[in-house]
Structures are given as structure tokens and as C-alpha cells.
Design an enzyme around this catalytic site. Structure first.
Site, PDB file in Angstrom:
ATOM      1  N   CYS A   6       0.817  -1.208   0.000  1.00 41.65           N
ATOM      2  CA  CYS A   6       0.000   0.000   0.000  1.00 41.65           C
ATOM      3  C   CYS A   6       0.844   1.248   0.000  1.00 41.65           C
ATOM      4  O   CYS A   6       2.060   1.218   0.073  1.00 41.65           O
ATOM      5  CB  CYS A   6      -0.915   0.019   1.220  1.00 41.65           C
ATOM      6  SG  CYS A   6      -0.009   0.275   2.747  1.00 41.65           S
ATOM      7  N   CYS A 242      14.096  -1.950   2.322  1.00 40.22           N
ATOM      8  CA  CYS A 242      13.770  -2.844   1.207  1.00 40.22           C
ATOM      9  C   CYS A 242      14.475  -2.397  -0.070  1.00 40.22           C
ATOM     10  O   CYS A 242      14.180  -1.329  -0.618  1.00 40.22           O
ATOM     11  CB  CYS A 242      12.261  -2.858   0.990  1.00 40.22           C
ATOM     12  SG  CYS A 242      11.744  -3.758  -0.474  1.00 40.22           S
ATOM     13  N   SER A 289       8.884   1.880 -15.051  1.00 38.31           N
ATOM     14  CA  SER A 289       9.828   1.844 -13.935  1.00 38.31           C
ATOM     15  C   SER A 289      11.273   1.652 -14.378  1.00 38.31           C
ATOM     16  O   SER A 289      12.196   1.984 -13.631  1.00 38.31           O
ATOM     17  CB  SER A 289       9.437   0.751 -12.942  1.00 38.31           C
ATOM     18  OG  SER A 289       9.298  -0.490 -13.588  1.00 38.31           O
ATOM     19  N   ASP A 351      14.997  -4.116 -18.262  1.00 36.61           N
ATOM     20  CA  ASP A 351      13.868  -4.177 -17.331  1.00 36.61           C
ATOM     21  C   ASP A 351      14.411  -4.219 -15.910  1.00 36.61           C
ATOM     22  O   ASP A 351      15.591  -4.523 -15.687  1.00 36.61           O
ATOM     23  CB  ASP A 351      13.006  -5.408 -17.623  1.00 36.61           C
ATOM     24  CG  ASP A 351      11.570  -5.250 -17.138  1.00 36.61           C
ATOM     25  OD1 ASP A 351      11.261  -4.218 -16.502  1.00 36.61           O
ATOM     26  OD2 ASP A 351      10.757  -6.153 -17.389  1.00 36.61           O
ATOM     27  N   ASP A 352      13.530  -3.923 -14.942  1.00 31.58           N
ATOM     28  CA  ASP A 352      13.987  -3.856 -13.550  1.00 31.58           C
ATOM     29  C   ASP A 352      14.081  -5.221 -12.898  1.00 31.58           C
ATOM     30  O   ASP A 352      14.914  -5.438 -12.020  1.00 31.58           O
ATOM     31  CB  ASP A 352      13.072  -2.952 -12.731  1.00 31.58           C
ATOM     32  CG  ASP A 352      11.608  -3.196 -13.015  1.00 31.58           C
ATOM     33  OD1 ASP A 352      11.128  -4.300 -12.711  1.00 31.58           O
ATOM     34  OD2 ASP A 352      10.947  -2.304 -13.575  1.00 31.58           O
ATOM     35  N   CYS A 388       8.752 -12.775  -0.146  1.00 33.76           N
ATOM     36  CA  CYS A 388       8.900 -11.685   0.822  1.00 33.76           C
ATOM     37  C   CYS A 388       7.813 -11.818   1.883  1.00 33.76           C
ATOM     38  O   CYS A 388       6.661 -12.095   1.561  1.00 33.76           O
ATOM     39  CB  CYS A 388       8.774 -10.328   0.118  1.00 33.76           C
ATOM     40  SG  CYS A 388       8.751  -8.922   1.262  1.00 33.76           S
ATOM     41  N   CYS A 446      17.342  -4.886   3.209  1.00 30.95           N
ATOM     42  CA  CYS A 446      16.754  -6.217   3.201  1.00 30.95           C
ATOM     43  C   CYS A 446      16.876  -6.753   1.787  1.00 30.95           C
ATOM     44  O   CYS A 446      16.351  -6.156   0.839  1.00 30.95           O
ATOM     45  CB  CYS A 446      15.288  -6.180   3.631  1.00 30.95           C
ATOM     46  SG  CYS A 446      14.509  -7.816   3.555  1.00 30.95           S
ATOM     47  N   CYS A 449      14.496 -11.365  -0.713  1.00 33.76           N
ATOM     48  CA  CYS A 449      13.912 -11.943  -1.928  1.00 33.76           C
ATOM     49  C   CYS A 449      14.987 -12.378  -2.918  1.00 33.76           C
ATOM     50  O   CYS A 449      14.726 -13.194  -3.806  1.00 33.76           O
ATOM     51  CB  CYS A 449      12.943 -10.955  -2.577  1.00 33.76           C
ATOM     52  SG  CYS A 449      13.657  -9.350  -3.001  1.00 33.76           S
TER      53      CYS A 449
END
Length: 463
Positions: A6, A242, A289, A351-352, A388, A446, A449
Site C-alpha cells: 500500500c 527494502c 519503472s 527491465d527492472d 517476501c 533487506c 527476496c
């Protein structure tokens, strides 16, 4: 497809237009959640609550702002579910009563001891109205036995584990809180006696806020009529912000956790160019992005940068739709190729990240169908290999293409993934090199992932 939990936004202080400021700020956070939106408004007549499923403009139409003449404080939330179904009862902010007065909460993050605490509270008689982890914070506040909201909130936070950036509103104060690790971002802005908090700084730019900074991890910023105070939440832990916020989630025009996102992504592009140059005719991005990263990659190699893919901005970000079967359709709806740009050329697509690989595979197919001679993939992150548990809906390892072929050497695994995607070549950024770029050095992240190293134990958690 990946989903963020969110975005949160709060405004209070010397203003009668907190509602409008919060609403328009939330529009700048819509990329962080598209399943539902909610607003709590503090008016002279008390708290008003609006919430519904869908994008903000549909959940709370702009015309509703005219219903409130004066608003001294407001709290907003745009949601995507990581814990709890995408239903009306799970949409925040949540409102409860504490010692005869309303208390509202908006949460970005995820609690790893959610199940255990919830079962304990149920045995003690608590009745839950949602399936989200956020509601346990409200129950802990109510059963704390403390006399003030601040003491009750601190009591509750001592009993939860995980990631949380919180905004809590009462008739007399607004509190902004980040967990001791600083997993999720939370920004603070001030102007002319007005105090604003948001998941990213982009809303502040829209509202003309010049004085801004990140909320420190392990801190509570408490705003009352008497002023502002910063309170230690407890012993701060080693920073674990993150990393995926910088790779993908945050808007490129935002500041998060004192990082200029655009500058960081430029460095990622340069690093990708040093590690994995491509002999191609043109570099393109997967909008939006990866735009800055792709342009930086092209500039570092002296290659032309072009637009081979056009994004339909009236279709949500692909990670929002959790249905696997809808992926191919969503890619067609969301992206189209510019055939005249890519036809007959060797194309490098920057791409990310790659998650399941379904979107990437379909994009390669689209470009080849448009006449591209070769399609080289360059990914500005390491392979995603683990789920995650701290606020991003990254699926189980079984669903992540980066986790497949783990018994093979790294280069062989990448080659297997390349073969599945149908690309001419494929390269990622190694994690250790990403953490070594100038903007990230000497900071804590962190990386669970990518690495499987979880800062907080996730006892019994399975995805």
C-alpha cells in the site's frame, strides 16, 4: 507480477484543507496499491470515513471533497493485499475507539507474528472484522490498559514483529511510526505550520512542500497542537531498508529513505552496462519503472535509446493482477510495439526485474513478432529467488523463475531461463555488485527476496 501492500498519506496542522491535500497526495501514491482506497477525515463535527474497492478516483470520487467544508487532519490509504483478501472490510484506514475517542490507523508493511498474536487475542475474546494483520495492532492498543494513546501504541508495537510504517490519527494528534529496521519508507514534509507524511516524497512535490526528510527507523514523530516531538520507539536495529523499493516500487521522481530514486536507477544502468554490454542497434525500456535505468545503460555504452514499447496507462501495473491465467492478455492490453522502431533491428530490452517470467516471455514474443532480429534482456536486479514476508507480494520460490534450476551453476541457470524466455541473451546484476554502487554503500538493506537472508525470523511461514 509483484504487488506492494500500500501507500499511506496523512496531513495535520494549521489548515482547513487537510482532506484535499491528502486526497491529491494519494493520487501520487496510486502505483503502490490499486485494489481499494480509504480516507478518514477529522472535521469539527468528528471523524468521517470513506472507503471502497478500486482506484481512488472510483472508490472516493473527487466530488465528495465538497461534502467537507473544513478538515484539520486526514489520513489516507491505497491498498494492495499481501495479508487479507481484497474486500471492503479489509480496506484501511481502520477506525476504533480508545477511551471514548476515535483512533484511526493506516499501515504499510506486514507482520510476521500475525497468526500467533491473532490466535492469542481471539482466546482473550477479541472479535476480528477483517482478515488483515493491521487489525491486531488495534486490538493490542485497546487491550493495553494504558491511559494515553501514545502509551497504548508503544505497548502494542512491543508485541508485534515485522515491517511497519504507520500513521495513527486521534482527535488530538497524528503519529508517524517506522519499525526499528526501517523496512518500508515513510517521508515527512512541513510547510507553513502544516505537517505531512507519505510513503514517498512525490505527493509533497505536487503540494509544493519544500521542507522534507525521511522518518528515521525506530522513531515516532508525534504532532499535536503544542508542536512536534520525536520519540524513540525502542532499540534501533541494523538498517534493513527494502532494496526492491529502489529497484521497482518507488516512483522515479520520489525520495525514499533519503535515497533519490532517479539517481540510484541511473547508477544501476551504469553498473548493468559495465557488467553486461550488448552488441545491438537500439536500447529500449519496459515502461515506466525501467525508463531511467535503460537510458543510463544506453548512454554508458554509447548506444541509441528508443521507444519500442508503448504502455497503456489506463491499465494498472501488471503486478496488481494476481491471476496467472490473465498474464498474456494483460501484456497485450498493457503494451504495444512500435513496429517501425524495432523492425529489422537488434534490440536490447532493459527491465527492472523478472518474477515468474510470463510477462518477459510475452514481451520477447511481441518484439520478435514486430520484426526485431534479436532481443537481448538486461535485468537491473539479481534473480528473484525467495518470497517476501515484509510487505511485498513476491510469490513462493516454486513460482519464481529465478529460483528454478538451483542445483545448477549460476551461468547455467541464467542460460536455462534465457532459453525459456526465448531471448537472444540474458544478464542480471549480481547482488554484491548492486550493493556496492556509490549511492548504496555503507547502508543496510533487506535482500531476502534475492538472498534468502531474512532479518526477522519467519517461523512457520510458508508460501
Amino acid at each position: 507480477m509483484i504487488a506492494h501492500k500500500c501507500g499511506i498519506m496523512g496531513v495535520c496542522g494549521r489548515t482547513s484543507r487537510a482532506l484535499e491535500m491528502t486526497y491529491y497526495g494519494m493520487l501520487q501514491l496510486q502505483h503502490r496499491g490499486q485494489e481499494g482506497a480509504g480516507l478518514v477525515v477529522h472535521t469539527p463535527q468528528g471523524f468521517r470515513v470513506w472507503k471502497d474497492v478500486g482506484l481512488l478516483e472510483y472508490a472516493i470520487p473527487e466530488r465528495r471533497l465538497k461534502e467537507i467544508e473544513k478538515s484539520c487532519a486526514a489520513l489516507g490509504h491505497v491498498r494492495y493485499s499481501t495479508v487479507g483478501a481484497p474486500t471492503l472490510e479489509n480496506i484501511q484506514p481502520f477506525v476504533t475507539e480508545f477511551r471514548g475517542e476515535p483512533l484511526a490507523i493506516a499501515h504499510n508493511g506486514s507482520l510476521v507474528n500475525f497468526d500467533g498474536v491473532k490466535q492469542k487475542l481471539k482466546k482473550e475474546g477479541a472479535i476480528f472484522h477483517s482478515s488483515t494483520d493491521t487489525e491486531i495492532i488495534l486490538h493490542l492498543i485497546k487491550q493495553s490498559g494504558k491511559r494515553t494513546p501514545l502509551k497504548a501504541i508503544k505497548y502494542a508495537l512491543e508485541r508485534i514483529e515485522g515491517s511497519y510504517s504507520l500513521l495513527i490519527l486521534t482527535p488530538h494528534q497524528l503519529l508517524a511510526i517506522r519499525d526499528p529496521y526501517g523496512f518500508r519508507p515513510l517521508e515527512y514534509g512541513k510547510m507553513m505550520g502544516i505537517h505531512l507524511f507519505a510513503s514517498e516524497s512525490a505527493p509533497f512535490d505536487l503540494l509544493g512542500v519544500k521542507q522534507k526528510r525521511s522518518v528515521d527507523r525506530g522513531k515516532i514523530i508525534r504532532v499535536t497542537e503544542e508542536g512536534v516531538e520525536e520519540i524513540e520507539l525502542g532499540k534501533r536495529k541494523e538498517e534493513r531498508f527494502c532494496l526492491f523499493e529502489l529497484i521497482y516500487f518507488a516512483r522515479s521522481d520520489s525520495i525514499v529513505n533519503d535515497f533519490n530514486v532517479a539517481s540510484v536507477r541511473k547508477e544501476f544502468g551504469k553498473l548493468l552496462a559495465r557488467n553486461a554490454p550488448a552488441d545491438v542497434d537500439m536500447v529500449i525500456s519496459v515502461p515506466d519503472s525501467s525508463n531511467i535505468t535503460a537510458l543510463s545503460y544506453a548512454e554508458a555504452l554509447g548506444l541509441p535509446f528508443g521507444f519500442g514499447l508503448v504502455r497503456n496507462h489506463y491499465v494498472g501495473r501488471s503486478f496488481i493482477n494476481p491471476s496467472l491465467s490473465a498474464t498474456a492478455r494483460d501484456v497485450r492490453l498493457k503494451y504495444n510495439t512500435i513496429d517501425a522502431e524495432v523492425g529489422g533491428k537488434r534490440i536490447c530490452v532493459v527491465d527492472d526485474s523478472i518474477v515468474r517470467g510470463l510477462t518477459s516471455k510475452r514481451l520477447v514474443d511481441l518484439l520478435l513478432e514486430a520484426g526485431a532480429k534479436e532481443v537481448h534482456l538486461r535485468i537491473a536486479s539479481p534473480p528473484l529467488r525467495f518470497p517476501c514476508f515484509y510487505g511485498i507480494d513476491i510469490p513462493s520460490s516454486e513460482e519464481l523463475i529465478g529460483a528454478q534450476f538451483d542445483d545448477l551453476a549460476y551461468n547455467t541457470r541464467v542460460e536455462r531461463i534465457r532459453n525459456y524466455l526465448g531471448a537472444t541473451s540474458l544478464a542480471y546484476i549480481p547482488l554484491e555488485e548492486m550493493l556496492n554502487v556509490s549511492y548504496l554503500k555503507d547502508r543496510g538493506f533487506c535482500t531476502a527476496c534475492f538472498s534468502g537472508e531474512y532479518p526477522i525470523p519467519v517461523r512457520g511461514k510458508v508460501r
